[in-house]
Write an enzyme that holds these catalytic residues in place. Sequence first.
Site, PDB file in Angstrom:
ATOM      1  N   HIS A  13     -57.986  45.092  40.954  1.00  0.00           N
ATOM      2  CA  HIS A  13     -59.351  44.962  40.453  1.00  0.00           C
ATOM      3  C   HIS A  13     -59.405  44.024  39.239  1.00  0.00           C
ATOM      4  O   HIS A  13     -60.142  43.048  39.210  1.00  0.00           O
ATOM      5  CB  HIS A  13     -59.880  46.353  40.088  1.00  0.00           C
ATOM      6  CG  HIS A  13     -61.271  46.365  39.540  1.00  0.00           C
ATOM      7  ND1 HIS A  13     -62.354  46.784  40.280  1.00  0.00           N
ATOM      8  CD2 HIS A  13     -61.771  46.008  38.328  1.00  0.00           C
ATOM      9  CE1 HIS A  13     -63.445  46.687  39.553  1.00  0.00           C
ATOM     10  NE2 HIS A  13     -63.128  46.219  38.348  1.00  0.00           N
ATOM     11  N   GLU A  14     -58.575  44.331  38.252  1.00  0.00           N
ATOM     12  CA  GLU A  14     -58.604  43.524  37.027  1.00  0.00           C
ATOM     13  C   GLU A  14     -58.125  42.093  37.308  1.00  0.00           C
ATOM     14  O   GLU A  14     -58.625  41.130  36.722  1.00  0.00           O
ATOM     15  CB  GLU A  14     -57.767  44.173  35.926  1.00  0.00           C
ATOM     16  CG  GLU A  14     -58.250  45.564  35.494  1.00  0.00           C
ATOM     17  CD  GLU A  14     -59.722  45.619  35.121  1.00  0.00           C
ATOM     18  OE1 GLU A  14     -60.275  44.607  34.656  1.00  0.00           O
ATOM     19  OE2 GLU A  14     -60.327  46.694  35.310  1.00  0.00           O
TER      20      GLU A  14
ATOM     21  N   HIS B 158     -61.029  40.083  38.438  1.00  0.00           N
ATOM     22  CA  HIS B 158     -61.821  39.576  37.302  1.00  0.00           C
ATOM     23  C   HIS B 158     -61.125  38.352  36.704  1.00  0.00           C
ATOM     24  O   HIS B 158     -61.762  37.355  36.367  1.00  0.00           O
ATOM     25  CB  HIS B 158     -61.944  40.640  36.208  1.00  0.00           C
ATOM     26  CG  HIS B 158     -62.963  41.704  36.486  1.00  0.00           C
ATOM     27  ND1 HIS B 158     -64.264  41.425  36.847  1.00  0.00           N
ATOM     28  CD2 HIS B 158     -62.886  43.057  36.428  1.00  0.00           C
ATOM     29  CE1 HIS B 158     -64.929  42.569  37.009  1.00  0.00           C
ATOM     30  NE2 HIS B 158     -64.116  43.569  36.767  1.00  0.00           N
TER      31      HIS B 158
ATOM     32  N   HIS C 154     -61.783  35.136  38.484  1.00  0.00           N
ATOM     33  CA  HIS C 154     -63.124  34.599  38.218  1.00  0.00           C
ATOM     34  C   HIS C 154     -63.063  33.641  37.030  1.00  0.00           C
ATOM     35  O   HIS C 154     -63.764  32.635  36.970  1.00  0.00           O
ATOM     36  CB  HIS C 154     -64.054  35.772  37.913  1.00  0.00           C
ATOM     37  CG  HIS C 154     -65.495  35.548  38.253  1.00  0.00           C
ATOM     38  ND1 HIS C 154     -66.431  36.526  38.112  1.00  0.00           N
ATOM     39  CD2 HIS C 154     -66.173  34.467  38.720  1.00  0.00           C
ATOM     40  CE1 HIS C 154     -67.620  36.056  38.480  1.00  0.00           C
ATOM     41  NE2 HIS C 154     -67.485  34.805  38.851  1.00  0.00           N
TER      42      HIS C 154
HETATM   43 ZN   LIG Z   1     -64.501  45.674  36.857  1.00  0.00          ZN
END
Ligand SMILES: [Zn+2]
Length: 672
Positions: free
Chosen positions: A463-464, A467, A470
């Site tokens: 998940h991280e 990010h 991105h």
């Molecule tokens: Zn998040």
Amino acid sequence: MITFSSPFRAVAFETIQNDQYMPAFRNALDESHRNIERILSDKDLPDFENTIESLEYSLTDLKRLELIFFNINSAETNKEIQQIAQELSPLLSEFYNDITLNEALFSRVKAVYLQKEQLSLSPESHKLLEETYKSFIRNGAGLDAEAKVVFRDTTRELSTLTLKFEENLLDETNAYCLHLTSEGDLAGLPAFVIDAAAMEARSRNIPGWVFTLKAPSYTAFMKYSDDRSLREKLYRAYSSRCYHNNEKDNQQIIKRIAELRLQMANLLGYDTYARYVLENRMAENPEKVNRFLQEVIGASLPSARDEVAELQDFALRHNKSITLQRWDWSYYAEKLKTEKFAVSDAIIKPYLMLENVENAIFDLFGRLYGLSFKSNAEIPVYHPGVKTFEVHDCDGHFLALLYLDYFPREGKQGGAWMTNYLEQHKTHSLDIRPHVSLVFNFTKPTENQPSLLTYDELRTFLHEFGHAMHSILSDCRYWSLSGTNVYRDFVELPSQIMENWAEEKEWLEEVASHYATGEKMPETLIDKIIQSRNFHSGYAFIRQLSFGLNDMSWHSLSQPYTGNVVDFEKRAMAPTELFPEVDGCCFSTGFHHIFGGGYAAGYYGYKWAEVLDADAFSLFKQSGIFNRKTAQSFRENILSRGGTEHPMVLYKRFRGHEPSVEPLLERSGLKR
Ligand SMILES: [Zn+2]
């Protein structure tokens, strides 16, 4: 001085002394003020470059300093740094208020905005102009003098009341404890839960065991305690916080917060607070959010009802003649889950050694985007435990610096997060690459055992990292629109989509091998992990959506509400009700996401983001989860574009259509 070190202009953490922060901030604030003065004294008519772009660049040094300081305050803080944060926060909010309420500056911004159609700007510049103008308007810059006073009073009272709400909730949460002194009351509780409760009692200098209303203690007791009446007692204490008609009661505060938010929205020309908030979201307006909530409720309610019925039967098999109540749910659910799928952290962890997972994730981004990660121990760090990497593109181009900070320590906040020490942006022809940091609280290695992750930690890692991508792959011009600077209901797409790989056998087989024997994770275990993901997904959906309904109701008021708070929320959440009513409880008085935190008219966003990630991932499912072409399109249309265009435009360019809820229902096993 806060200095930077070559060759990447990385923060020279080792040279920073705490007493340098305030002078550095004062300098940066002065510098920003001077930059803004320069914009105002420009003799030329306001245009995009001399006003909008100049304003954007005037704040660069200040913003970088804020990133450094507040990141350190989260990852490696101490009393001194916290003290500085307290001193700093009002200075900064005053500075930003001064900007939006500066009439001369606003009139220049407005002059440019009014000619926007004639300016033939690029989509990105157009977006910067629009967002800049909007941020002035949304903060009251367009109001007349009298309305400005009301606006300021309203926001001031709001910030006091939201703090008061949080304070009451914290006080009531802390004030309660369930103190047990007889061993018989501990039936069903696992040793680790009992140990923690004994430790809590010792810390209070009392004998026996103490359970509290805080997360690990409360949830563990509700999940494992065999004593139904004690579960009920604890449940009632939790669910009646700030609902006791005493000085900590939040009922009047909630009504006043909703009223002030409505007043603020009305002043700015919106009929409801939800409309004001949603204007700056991918979902755009309350009608769309409500349709969305209805659609997902309709799709998940039948499964949720079946799950409740199944659990009711299961409970009857274990305990004659009970009607399932709210305080029974976690307890019987845990028992049923263990009966159906014999998976546990203890069985999975040996297959998820941190170093292996790190390598597997690096490989995954190598396969998807051609990236490579090169360890570089020369990059200065704020703690010796932090690892540093250079990230390079498929053609060898330098893309970003990456900091990985894995283990808990005093001075680090709980949880996991991604952040930047520098955002990607361009000045003239120079592409400034980002410095990205991922902070976790994974289990530390011991003398005889390496760090082993739970399955949830594997998902958190992915998940991280999503990010981080991105930011790492960002290719934007302006800092304020680059990387993760996007609408809030869009920001979780790049992160949540990565969690899908953790449910794919093809990838799990590569990641998971036993740390001691090197043996691959057995296929049957992988299958069970995947199957158990959807256990009680209907119930989980309905619970989350009911909070969304509550949130939307409070923020869709067009008149102040003067009635009873419990009646209000009962009406709002009626479509999702699965249990008999419990008197003396109130949900809203403890709903800190929307009355204390920043999720007002935004709670739906959790589910919204899941719809996006499932719909986006379905394209990978079709083309193959390592498909380079699909990944390239995701990179070009989503990851590299930050907030430079409306997220729906970006999304449609990648997916070919607006997000559909079908893939999420399918993934969650809710398709009938
Ligand atoms: Zn998040």
